[in-house]
Design a protein around this motif. Structure first.
Motif, PDB file in Angstrom:
ATOM      1  N   ILE A 272     -52.135 -15.683 -23.606  1.00 44.26           N
ATOM      2  CA  ILE A 272     -52.377 -17.075 -23.219  1.00 44.26           C
ATOM      3  C   ILE A 272     -52.878 -17.158 -21.787  1.00 44.26           C
ATOM      4  CG2 ILE A 272     -50.728 -18.082 -24.837  1.00 44.26           C
ATOM      5  CD1 ILE A 272     -48.706 -18.181 -22.556  1.00 44.26           C
ATOM      6  N   GLY A 273     -52.973 -16.013 -21.109  1.00 42.39           N
ATOM      7  CA  GLY A 273     -53.535 -15.972 -19.753  1.00 42.39           C
ATOM      8  C   GLY A 273     -54.890 -15.304 -19.760  1.00 42.39           C
ATOM      9  N   GLU A 274     -55.778 -15.767 -20.654  1.00 36.40           N
ATOM     10  CA  GLU A 274     -57.044 -15.063 -20.879  1.00 36.40           C
ATOM     11  C   GLU A 274     -57.963 -15.058 -19.661  1.00 36.40           C
ATOM     12  OE1 GLU A 274     -57.687 -19.145 -21.177  1.00 36.40           O
ATOM     13  OE2 GLU A 274     -56.375 -18.033 -22.526  1.00 36.40           O
ATOM     14  N   ASP A 275     -57.880 -16.076 -18.797  1.00 40.65           N
ATOM     15  CA  ASP A 275     -58.763 -16.111 -17.640  1.00 40.65           C
ATOM     16  C   ASP A 275     -58.402 -15.009 -16.644  1.00 40.65           C
ATOM     17  OD1 ASP A 275     -56.366 -17.362 -17.170  1.00 40.65           O
ATOM     18  OD2 ASP A 275     -57.216 -19.169 -16.264  1.00 40.65           O
ATOM     19  N   MET A 276     -57.108 -14.882 -16.331  1.00 45.09           N
ATOM     20  CA  MET A 276     -56.666 -13.820 -15.430  1.00 45.09           C
ATOM     21  C   MET A 276     -56.853 -12.448 -16.066  1.00 45.09           C
ATOM     22  SD  MET A 276     -52.895 -13.242 -13.756  1.00 45.09           S
ATOM     23  CE  MET A 276     -52.604 -11.912 -12.585  1.00 45.09           C
ATOM     24  N   GLU A 277     -56.554 -12.335 -17.350  1.00 49.25           N
ATOM     25  CA  GLU A 277     -56.631 -11.035 -18.017  1.00 49.25           C
ATOM     26  C   GLU A 277     -58.055 -10.485 -17.985  1.00 49.25           C
ATOM     27  OE1 GLU A 277     -56.854  -7.816 -20.673  1.00 49.25           O
ATOM     28  OE2 GLU A 277     -57.961  -9.691 -20.968  1.00 49.25           O
ATOM     29  N   LEU A 278     -59.054 -11.358 -18.176  1.00 47.19           N
ATOM     30  CA  LEU A 278     -60.436 -10.898 -18.135  1.00 47.19           C
ATOM     31  C   LEU A 278     -60.791 -10.360 -16.749  1.00 47.19           C
ATOM     32  CD1 LEU A 278     -63.285 -10.618 -19.368  1.00 47.19           C
ATOM     33  CD2 LEU A 278     -63.753 -12.929 -18.514  1.00 47.19           C
ATOM     34  N   TRP A 321     -48.411 -20.876 -17.794  1.00 47.21           N
ATOM     35  CA  TRP A 321     -49.037 -20.029 -16.787  1.00 47.21           C
ATOM     36  C   TRP A 321     -48.164 -18.814 -16.479  1.00 47.21           C
ATOM     37  CZ3 TRP A 321     -50.987 -23.941 -12.488  1.00 47.21           C
ATOM     38  CH2 TRP A 321     -52.043 -24.700 -13.017  1.00 47.21           C
ATOM     39  N   GLN A 322     -46.868 -19.023 -16.381  1.00 49.40           N
ATOM     40  CA  GLN A 322     -45.965 -17.925 -16.055  1.00 49.40           C
ATOM     41  C   GLN A 322     -45.904 -16.907 -17.185  1.00 49.40           C
ATOM     42  OE1 GLN A 322     -44.855 -17.848 -13.075  1.00 49.40           O
ATOM     43  NE2 GLN A 322     -43.320 -16.243 -13.049  1.00 49.40           N
ATOM     44  N   ARG A 323     -45.880 -17.384 -18.426  1.00 50.65           N
ATOM     45  CA  ARG A 323     -45.884 -16.447 -19.551  1.00 50.65           C
ATOM     46  C   ARG A 323     -47.193 -15.663 -19.596  1.00 50.65           C
ATOM     47  NH1 ARG A 323     -45.980 -19.293 -24.231  1.00 50.65           N
ATOM     48  NH2 ARG A 323     -45.934 -21.365 -23.295  1.00 50.65           N
ATOM     49  N   GLU A 327     -47.649 -11.532 -19.307  1.00 52.12           N
ATOM     50  CA  GLU A 327     -48.397 -10.743 -20.295  1.00 52.12           C
ATOM     51  C   GLU A 327     -49.473  -9.887 -19.635  1.00 52.12           C
ATOM     52  OE1 GLU A 327     -48.003 -13.824 -24.115  1.00 52.12           O
ATOM     53  OE2 GLU A 327     -49.928 -13.514 -23.106  1.00 52.12           O
ATOM     54  N   VAL A 328     -50.193 -10.469 -18.679  1.00 56.34           N
ATOM     55  CA  VAL A 328     -51.278  -9.739 -18.019  1.00 56.34           C
ATOM     56  C   VAL A 328     -50.720  -8.581 -17.199  1.00 56.34           C
ATOM     57  CG1 VAL A 328     -53.112  -9.896 -16.292  1.00 56.34           C
ATOM     58  CG2 VAL A 328     -52.841 -11.721 -17.989  1.00 56.34           C
ATOM     59  N   LEU A 329     -49.674  -8.844 -16.420  1.00 60.57           N
ATOM     60  CA  LEU A 329     -49.112  -7.790 -15.579  1.00 60.57           C
ATOM     61  C   LEU A 329     -48.531  -6.654 -16.427  1.00 60.57           C
ATOM     62  CD1 LEU A 329     -47.372  -9.863 -12.760  1.00 60.57           C
ATOM     63  CD2 LEU A 329     -49.622  -8.770 -12.726  1.00 60.57           C
ATOM     64  N   TRP A 330     -47.941  -6.989 -17.570  1.00 60.78           N
ATOM     65  CA  TRP A 330     -47.407  -5.937 -18.441  1.00 60.78           C
ATOM     66  C   TRP A 330     -48.538  -5.143 -19.097  1.00 60.78           C
ATOM     67  CZ3 TRP A 330     -43.429  -3.026 -19.288  1.00 60.78           C
ATOM     68  CH2 TRP A 330     -43.324  -2.335 -20.499  1.00 60.78           C
ATOM     69  N   THR A 331     -49.571  -5.846 -19.560  1.00 64.11           N
ATOM     70  CA  THR A 331     -50.692  -5.171 -20.218  1.00 64.11           C
ATOM     71  C   THR A 331     -51.366  -4.183 -19.281  1.00 64.11           C
ATOM     72  OG1 THR A 331     -51.087  -7.088 -21.653  1.00 64.11           O
ATOM     73  CG2 THR A 331     -52.907  -5.528 -21.375  1.00 64.11           C
ATOM     74  N   TYR A 351     -48.059  -7.797  -5.242  1.00 63.57           N
ATOM     75  CA  TYR A 351     -47.737  -9.162  -4.808  1.00 63.57           C
ATOM     76  C   TYR A 351     -47.486 -10.073  -6.008  1.00 63.57           C
ATOM     77  CZ  TYR A 351     -48.401 -13.951  -3.318  1.00 63.57           C
ATOM     78  OH  TYR A 351     -48.231 -15.300  -3.143  1.00 63.57           O
ATOM     79  N   PHE A 352     -48.384 -10.031  -6.982  1.00 62.76           N
ATOM     80  CA  PHE A 352     -48.213 -10.900  -8.143  1.00 62.76           C
ATOM     81  C   PHE A 352     -46.980 -10.502  -8.959  1.00 62.76           C
ATOM     82  CE2 PHE A 352     -52.395 -12.388  -7.158  1.00 62.76           C
ATOM     83  CZ  PHE A 352     -52.437 -13.665  -7.688  1.00 62.76           C
ATOM     84  N   LEU A 353     -46.658  -9.226  -8.968  1.00 62.06           N
ATOM     85  CA  LEU A 353     -45.463  -8.778  -9.681  1.00 62.06           C
ATOM     86  C   LEU A 353     -44.187  -9.237  -8.976  1.00 62.06           C
ATOM     87  CD1 LEU A 353     -44.018  -7.050 -11.845  1.00 62.06           C
ATOM     88  CD2 LEU A 353     -44.321  -5.085 -10.323  1.00 62.06           C
TER      89      LEU A 353
END
Length: 473
Positions: A272-278, A321-323, A327-331, A351-353
């Motif tokens: 659900i965080g596709e913008d950050m993940e990309l 946003w938090q979920r 997801e992105v940080l774990w991936t 920092y984000f972690l």
């Protein structure tokens, strides 16, 4: 028990102090970066960029699901952009309302047979339309697959080498595309993506897809978000952009080199965080190949968007946003603390972690445990004073500094009364609003444990309003 609380108190105070020191550093960097940016802008000519044959054509991707309330105004806004060559690809993601009908009437759409590339796998396309009045407008009607899937259909349909993703409930200023493309014009072989600043349109007057009068929202909840957005964009993203460790380009307004988006497989439909993940995947792809590149934030191309005006909707948004962040940080956890990725691995990712992902848990625990421990006598009052200084007073200072940065650089809110109101909200957000948002974000961990991966309903009223009327909810 007292010893454990003392250790926790010291840890919490140190945690907040470190976070605020980082933001102070970023504020200094933002002042330097924006001063340099404004100086360069004074000597650069938009007319040259507009007339230059080297200015690359852009495909604007506009995904939407059940956007009948504001989609016509959004498309009108995009059609009015000042850019030499572009197309608009509006993707209706299986809308069940009158989105397609509104577009057909407003822009005289007719069905066409258009072959789309199949480089990125997507849900099936049901129909493609073009506008008789505006040949640069293409509308794709597809089966529902989510925002990421709709964007991937847009990439497959795009004709041009750069794609610009814009939210269907967003409105761009007329020169926003020229400004967000400026880093690409300067260094076309280096810049892989850019993103512009997002501002809140609630309270503004909008006429035919353009913001004609900038005002603060009447809603207190939306006004708090104005302050938040200034701090996040003008301080955080300017700072990370300067060290090429920008992890987020807002899904509301981002420009990408299409070949890189194709190479990494497009937007992910599994988060659900596709913008950050990309953006993170693009960083990883380019760094793994030892390519020189930059992903930049440009502070003055403005995208206006609708903010939640009630706490329930805001809670769902921040929870989502938090979920998505988790997801992105774990991936992409292999990036964290990995020197191969430079500032991205040693600075941005940690920092984000530590502060964006885990921060709400520390904040909520500190807000509850330290005052209670002082009241029952388990901690001395100096602990509470120190905690208040680092958690609240420095937060006020940073928020006011972000507002000063905005007023110095762009001065959108010209009325003294509105500037005073912003300062008041920058102070007041630290006494209730910030704590509520932190709780909403912390609760995301509960939802993650329950396996929740849905967006949740987002209540909107649309940004379209006639001249002279409020565009707020």
């Amino acid at each position: 028990m007292t010893r454990a609380l003392e250790i926790f108190g010291v840890f919490t105070i140190a945690y907040f102090a470190t976070l605020n020191l980082i933001y102070i550093s970023f504020t200094i960097m933002a002042w330097q970066g924006l001063t340099g940016h404004l100086r360069k802008r004074a000597y650069s000519s938009e007319e040259e960029a507009f007339a230059s044959p080297l200015t690359p054509p852009i495909s604007i991707l506009l995904p939407g699901y059940n956007e009948e309330a504001g989609v016509v105004e959004s498309v009108r806004s995009l059609l009015a952009l000042r850019y030499p060559e572009f197309e608009i690809v509006m993707i209706s993601d299986g809308s069940t309302d009158a989105t397609i009908e509104r577009l057909k009437v407003a822009f005289e759409l007719v069905p066409v047979r258009k072959a789309l590339r199949d480089g990125i796998a997507t849900k099936p396309v049901r129909a493609v339309y073009v506008s008789r009045r505006h040949p640069e407008l293409v509308v794709v009607d597809k089966e529902n697959g989510g925002k990421a899937d709709a964007l991937n259909v847009g990439v497959n349909a795009a004709r041009y080498p750069y794609v610009c993703a814009v939210d269907a409930d967003a409105i761009l200023e007329h020169d926003a595309l020229l400004r967000v493309a400026k880093p690409i014009l300067d260094e076309p072989h280096l810049v892989a993506a850019t993103g512009g600043i997002v501002r809140i349109a609630n309270g503004c007057t909008i006429d035919h897809g353009r913001v004609v009068d900038v005002r603060l929202p009447s809603s207190k909840v939306a006004t708090f978000q104005v302050v938040e957005y200034f701090r996040a964009f003008l301080v955080g993203r300017v700072g990370w952009s300067r060290v090429n460790a920008l992890l987020i380009i807002s899904g509301a307004f981002g420009l990408f080199r299409r070949s890189v988006v194709d190479a990494v497989g497009g937007w992910s439909t599994r988060t659900i965080g596709e913008d950050m993940e990309l953006v993170v995947r693009m960083h990883r792809f380019l760094r793994d190949r030892d390519e020189d590149y930059r992903i930049e934030f440009v502070p003055d191309p403005v995208c206006w968007t609708e903010a939640p005006e009630d706490m329930r909707t805001l809670n769902r948004q921040r929870n989502r946003w938090q979920r998505g962040l988790a997801e992105v940080l774990w991936t992409h956890r292999g990036i964290a603390f990995n020197p191969r990725y430079g500032w991205l691995g040693l600075g941005g990712f940690p920092y984000f972690l530590l502060f964006e992902l885990l921060g709400p848990l520390v904040e909520v625990a500190g807000y509850i445990a330290i005052p209670v421990a002082v009241v029952v006598g388990l901690l001395s009052p100096p602990f509470l004073i120190a905690f208040s200084v680092v958690a609240v007073l420095l937060g006020v200072l940073l928020s006011v500094s972000a507002l000063a940065l905005e007023e110095f650089s762009f001065r959108r809110h010209r009325q003294g009364r509105e500037a005073a109101r912003l300062i008041a909200y920058a102070i007041l957000e630290n006494f209730g609003y910030r704590q509520w948002v932190s709780f909403s974000r912390a609760w995301a961990f509960v939802d993650l444990a329950r396996g929740k991966n849905t967006w949740g309903e987002q209540k909107r009223k649309g940004l379209g309003s006639p001249a002279g009327a409020s565009a707020g909810h």
